[in-house]
Design an enzyme around this catalytic site. Structure first.
Site, PDB file in Angstrom:
ATOM      1  N   HIS A  63      65.860  43.439  54.754  1.00 35.62           N
ATOM      2  CA  HIS A  63      64.672  43.166  53.952  1.00 35.62           C
ATOM      3  C   HIS A  63      64.392  44.281  52.949  1.00 35.62           C
ATOM      4  O   HIS A  63      64.989  45.348  53.013  1.00 35.62           O
ATOM      5  CB  HIS A  63      63.442  42.888  54.826  1.00 35.62           C
ATOM      6  N   HIS A  65      61.225  46.313  50.548  1.00 31.58           N
ATOM      7  CA  HIS A  65      59.827  46.652  50.246  1.00 31.58           C
ATOM      8  C   HIS A  65      59.804  47.239  48.843  1.00 31.58           C
ATOM      9  O   HIS A  65      60.563  48.162  48.559  1.00 31.58           O
ATOM     10  CB  HIS A  65      59.289  47.741  51.189  1.00 31.58           C
ATOM     11  N   TYR A 128      30.348  48.010  45.736  1.00 33.38           N
ATOM     12  CA  TYR A 128      30.078  48.277  44.324  1.00 33.38           C
ATOM     13  C   TYR A 128      29.570  47.019  43.626  1.00 33.38           C
ATOM     14  O   TYR A 128      28.571  47.040  42.906  1.00 33.38           O
ATOM     15  CB  TYR A 128      31.357  48.795  43.643  1.00 33.38           C
ATOM     16  N   GLN A 132      25.498  45.944  42.054  1.00 34.17           N
ATOM     17  CA  GLN A 132      25.380  45.908  40.604  1.00 34.17           C
ATOM     18  C   GLN A 132      23.982  45.482  40.146  1.00 34.17           C
ATOM     19  O   GLN A 132      23.451  46.068  39.218  1.00 34.17           O
ATOM     20  CB  GLN A 132      26.426  44.979  39.988  1.00 34.17           C
TER      21      GLN A 132
END
Length: 136
Positions: A63, A65, A128, A132
C-alpha cells in the site's frame, strides 16, 4: 493558522492538503524496494506535471500513503485518478512480470482512503465558526 503553510495564488490564498491511502490489488505484496523507489519518482513526476505537490509519501509492499497539497480547483478525485492511473500504466509497462502476479493485470485496488488535513483541528474550526455571530 500557520502563515508559512499558506500558498498565494492569483485569485486566492490556500492551504489545502490531503492524506491519501490505497493498496495494491488483493493487498498483494509486490512493491519491492526497487519498485517503491520507481513509484516515488513517478509520483513526483505526475504531481509536477498535473499541478499539485507531494509533501511526503511512503510506499510499503502492499500500500501507499501520500500527503498532497493542491490548489482548491484541483479535485481530490483527480489527484487520485492521476496518481493511480498513470503509475499503474507505466509500472506495468516497465515490469510485465507484475501482470503475472496480479489477477487481470490491475496494480491498484479500485478504492482509496482520503482525509483532508489542515493546520487547525476540527474542533477549533467548529468553535471559530460557531463564535462568528458573537464577534459582531
Amino acid at each position: 493558522m500557520k502563515k508559512n503553510n499558506l500558498i498565494h495564488a492569483r485569485t486566492c490564498v490556500y492551504n489545502v492538503n490531503y492524506h491519501i491511502v490505497w493498496s495494491t490489488k488483493y493487498r498483494k505484496e509486490v512493491l519491492d524496494e526497487k519498485l517503491q523507489q520507481e513509484l516515488k519518482d513517478l509520483f513526483l513526476e505526475i504531481a509536477k506535471e498535473k499541478g499539485f505537490t507531494i509533501a511526503t509519501m511512503e510506499i510499503m509492499m502492499d500500500h501507499v500513503h501520500i500527503f498532497v497539497s493542491a490548489h482548491p480547483q484541483v479535485a481530490p478525485s483527480y489527484i487520485v485518478k492521476m496518481l493511480k492511473g498513470i503509475s499503474a500504466r507505466k509500472l506495468l509497462l516497465n515490469h510485465p512480470e507484475l501482470q503475472k502476479q496480479l489477477w487481470k493485470g490491475h496494480l491498484w485496488n479500485s478504492s482509496y482512503y482520503i482525509e483532508t488535513i489542515g493546520s487547525i483541528s476540527e474542533d477549533a474550526i467548529k468553535k471559530y465558526i460557531e463564535n462568528q455571530k458573537t464577534r459582531g
